[in-house]
Design a protein around this motif. Structure first.
Motif, mmCIF file in Angstrom:
data_model
loop_
_atom_site.group_PDB
_atom_site.id
_atom_site.type_symbol
_atom_site.label_atom_id
_atom_site.label_comp_id
_atom_site.label_asym_id
_atom_site.label_seq_id
_atom_site.Cartn_x
_atom_site.Cartn_y
_atom_site.Cartn_z
ATOM 1 N N LEU A 251 0.850 -1.187 0.000
ATOM 2 C CA LEU A 251 0.000 0.000 0.000
ATOM 3 C C LEU A 251 0.886 1.238 0.000
ATOM 4 O O LEU A 251 2.017 1.208 0.485
ATOM 5 C CB LEU A 251 -0.926 -0.039 1.207
ATOM 6 C CG LEU A 251 -1.812 -1.294 1.270
ATOM 7 C CD1 LEU A 251 -2.592 -1.341 2.572
ATOM 8 C CD2 LEU A 251 -2.740 -1.366 0.081
ATOM 9 N N TYR A 252 0.391 2.363 -0.550
ATOM 10 C CA TYR A 252 1.240 3.520 -0.825
ATOM 11 C C TYR A 252 0.900 4.733 0.023
ATOM 12 O O TYR A 252 -0.261 5.099 0.170
ATOM 13 C CB TYR A 252 1.107 3.925 -2.292
ATOM 14 C CG TYR A 252 1.590 2.898 -3.300
ATOM 15 C CD1 TYR A 252 2.197 1.716 -2.920
ATOM 16 C CD2 TYR A 252 1.429 3.131 -4.653
ATOM 17 C CE1 TYR A 252 2.640 0.797 -3.860
ATOM 18 C CE2 TYR A 252 1.872 2.219 -5.598
ATOM 19 C CZ TYR A 252 2.481 1.049 -5.196
ATOM 20 O OH TYR A 252 2.922 0.145 -6.119
ATOM 21 N N THR A 253 1.940 5.380 0.523
ATOM 22 C CA THR A 253 1.821 6.658 1.209
ATOM 23 C C THR A 253 2.437 7.739 0.326
ATOM 24 O O THR A 253 3.213 7.445 -0.586
ATOM 25 C CB THR A 253 2.566 6.649 2.552
ATOM 26 O OG1 THR A 253 3.960 6.484 2.295
ATOM 27 C CG2 THR A 253 2.054 5.551 3.474
ATOM 28 N N LEU A 254 2.121 8.991 0.629
ATOM 29 C CA LEU A 254 2.750 10.087 -0.111
ATOM 30 C C LEU A 254 4.257 10.100 0.101
ATOM 31 O O LEU A 254 5.009 10.347 -0.838
ATOM 32 C CB LEU A 254 2.156 11.427 0.309
ATOM 33 C CG LEU A 254 0.770 11.741 -0.229
ATOM 34 C CD1 LEU A 254 0.310 13.105 0.262
ATOM 35 C CD2 LEU A 254 0.735 11.685 -1.752
ATOM 36 N N ALA A 255 4.707 9.816 1.311
ATOM 37 C CA ALA A 255 6.151 9.806 1.569
ATOM 38 C C ALA A 255 6.856 8.800 0.665
ATOM 39 O O ALA A 255 7.922 9.082 0.099
ATOM 40 C CB ALA A 255 6.419 9.500 3.041
ATOM 41 N N MET A 256 6.261 7.634 0.505
ATOM 42 C CA MET A 256 6.825 6.605 -0.353
ATOM 43 C C MET A 256 6.873 7.077 -1.811
ATOM 44 O O MET A 256 7.891 6.933 -2.493
ATOM 45 C CB MET A 256 5.955 5.347 -0.231
ATOM 46 C CG MET A 256 6.364 4.175 -1.069
ATOM 47 S SD MET A 256 5.122 2.857 -0.965
ATOM 48 C CE MET A 256 5.191 2.432 0.760
ATOM 49 N N LEU A 257 5.780 7.640 -2.280
ATOM 50 C CA LEU A 257 5.733 8.093 -3.670
ATOM 51 C C LEU A 257 6.670 9.272 -3.907
ATOM 52 O O LEU A 257 7.313 9.362 -4.953
ATOM 53 C CB LEU A 257 4.304 8.439 -4.066
ATOM 54 C CG LEU A 257 3.341 7.256 -4.062
ATOM 55 C CD1 LEU A 257 1.932 7.720 -4.389
ATOM 56 C CD2 LEU A 257 3.791 6.159 -5.018
ATOM 57 N N ARG A 258 6.746 10.158 -2.945
ATOM 58 C CA ARG A 258 7.671 11.295 -3.089
ATOM 59 C C ARG A 258 9.116 10.809 -3.171
ATOM 60 O O ARG A 258 9.921 11.376 -3.910
ATOM 61 C CB ARG A 258 7.474 12.277 -1.939
ATOM 62 C CG ARG A 258 6.201 13.072 -2.107
ATOM 63 C CD ARG A 258 5.912 13.973 -0.928
ATOM 64 N NE ARG A 258 4.794 14.854 -1.241
ATOM 65 C CZ ARG A 258 3.940 15.301 -0.347
ATOM 66 N NH1 ARG A 258 4.065 14.965 0.931
ATOM 67 N NH2 ARG A 258 2.960 16.097 -0.729
ATOM 68 N N ALA A 259 9.459 9.774 -2.447
ATOM 69 C CA ALA A 259 10.808 9.208 -2.546
ATOM 70 C C ALA A 259 11.013 8.537 -3.900
ATOM 71 O O ALA A 259 12.051 8.730 -4.547
ATOM 72 C CB ALA A 259 11.038 8.207 -1.415
ATOM 73 N N ASP A 260 10.028 7.763 -4.346
ATOM 74 C CA ASP A 260 10.146 7.057 -5.631
ATOM 75 C C ASP A 260 10.214 8.021 -6.810
ATOM 76 O O ASP A 260 10.868 7.732 -7.810
ATOM 77 C CB ASP A 260 8.956 6.111 -5.845
ATOM 78 C CG ASP A 260 9.016 4.868 -4.979
ATOM 79 O OD1 ASP A 260 10.017 4.671 -4.258
ATOM 80 O OD2 ASP A 260 8.040 4.087 -5.023
ATOM 81 N N PHE A 261 9.511 9.156 -6.721
ATOM 82 C CA PHE A 261 9.414 10.089 -7.839
ATOM 83 C C PHE A 261 10.075 11.434 -7.516
ATOM 84 O O PHE A 261 9.636 12.482 -7.984
ATOM 85 C CB PHE A 261 7.937 10.285 -8.233
ATOM 86 C CG PHE A 261 7.256 9.009 -8.632
ATOM 87 C CD1 PHE A 261 7.721 8.255 -9.699
ATOM 88 C CD2 PHE A 261 6.154 8.546 -7.929
ATOM 89 C CE1 PHE A 261 7.096 7.067 -10.077
ATOM 90 C CE2 PHE A 261 5.515 7.368 -8.298
ATOM 91 C CZ PHE A 261 5.993 6.625 -9.372
ATOM 92 N N ALA A 262 11.150 11.397 -6.752
ATOM 93 C CA ALA A 262 11.817 12.622 -6.295
ATOM 94 C C ALA A 262 12.310 13.498 -7.442
ATOM 95 O O ALA A 262 12.434 14.709 -7.279
ATOM 96 C CB ALA A 262 12.978 12.264 -5.373
ATOM 97 N N ASP A 263 12.590 12.920 -8.601
ATOM 98 C CA ASP A 263 13.107 13.692 -9.736
ATOM 99 C C ASP A 263 12.004 14.365 -10.551
ATOM 100 O O ASP A 263 12.301 15.026 -11.539
ATOM 101 C CB ASP A 263 13.938 12.799 -10.659
ATOM 102 C CG ASP A 263 15.192 12.292 -9.967
ATOM 103 O OD1 ASP A 263 15.644 12.931 -9.003
ATOM 104 O OD2 ASP A 263 15.720 11.256 -10.402
ATOM 105 N N MET A 264 10.761 14.190 -10.147
ATOM 106 C CA MET A 264 9.648 14.772 -10.889
ATOM 107 C C MET A 264 9.087 15.982 -10.149
ATOM 108 O O MET A 264 9.290 16.127 -8.948
ATOM 109 C CB MET A 264 8.551 13.730 -11.098
ATOM 110 C CG MET A 264 9.002 12.543 -11.946
ATOM 111 S SD MET A 264 7.645 11.413 -12.289
ATOM 112 C CE MET A 264 6.676 12.394 -13.407
ATOM 113 N N THR A 265 8.354 16.808 -10.872
ATOM 114 C CA THR A 265 7.661 17.938 -10.267
ATOM 115 C C THR A 265 6.284 17.463 -9.815
ATOM 116 O O THR A 265 5.490 16.977 -10.631
ATOM 117 C CB THR A 265 7.503 19.087 -11.286
ATOM 118 O OG1 THR A 265 8.804 19.492 -11.708
ATOM 119 C CG2 THR A 265 6.764 20.262 -10.675
ATOM 120 N N GLU A 266 6.024 17.590 -8.541
ATOM 121 C CA GLU A 266 4.743 17.152 -7.988
ATOM 122 C C GLU A 266 3.659 18.169 -8.328
ATOM 123 O O GLU A 266 3.793 19.348 -8.023
ATOM 124 C CB GLU A 266 4.887 17.012 -6.478
ATOM 125 C CG GLU A 266 3.679 16.438 -5.793
ATOM 126 C CD GLU A 266 3.945 16.211 -4.324
ATOM 127 O OE1 GLU A 266 4.419 15.112 -3.970
ATOM 128 O OE2 GLU A 266 3.691 17.145 -3.536
#
Length: 119
Positions: free
Chosen positions: A75-90
């Protein structure tokens, strides 16, 4: 406009770099060993300016009966996704309540994580 789709085993899939305008990952729950590498591939597959749109169940979904994996590691949290996609603009990030009406296995209150990013 033409929509092209790809059906692939994400563990083995090697997308052509910068070949997609958008990637949509809806309820794509992956085991931890596969999640981060697949997410890196999704980013690499995006053209500059391309969008990644993701919605998945949040860990608070576990006690609810409206669907999703019963393994908290998937299951996914924002913290997890922010780490996985750190090179992208949120562009959008939220952990929110939803009401599902998507067939017999996905009915009722749910807790979801939504994330949209741009390469």
């Amino acid at each position: 406009m033409t929509l092209h789709t790809t059906h692939a085993d994400l563990g083995a899939w090697q997308p052509e770099p910068a070949s997609f305008d958008a990637v949509v990952a809806i309820y794509l729950h992956l085991p931890p060993a596969l999640r981060a590498p697949v997410h890196r591939k999704l980013v690499q597959a995006l053209r500059p300016g391309g969008l990644l749109i993701l919605e998945a169940f949040h860990p608070d979904q576990l006690p609810l009966s409206s669907g999703g994996p019963k393994n908290v590691a998937m299951l996914y949290t924002l913290a997890m996704l922010r780490a996985d996609f750190a090179d992208m603009t949120e562009l959008l990030a939220e952990e929110t309540d939803a009401v599902l009406d998507e067939g017999s296995g996905h009915q009722g209150p749910a807790k979801v994580t939504r994330w949209i990013g741009q390469r």
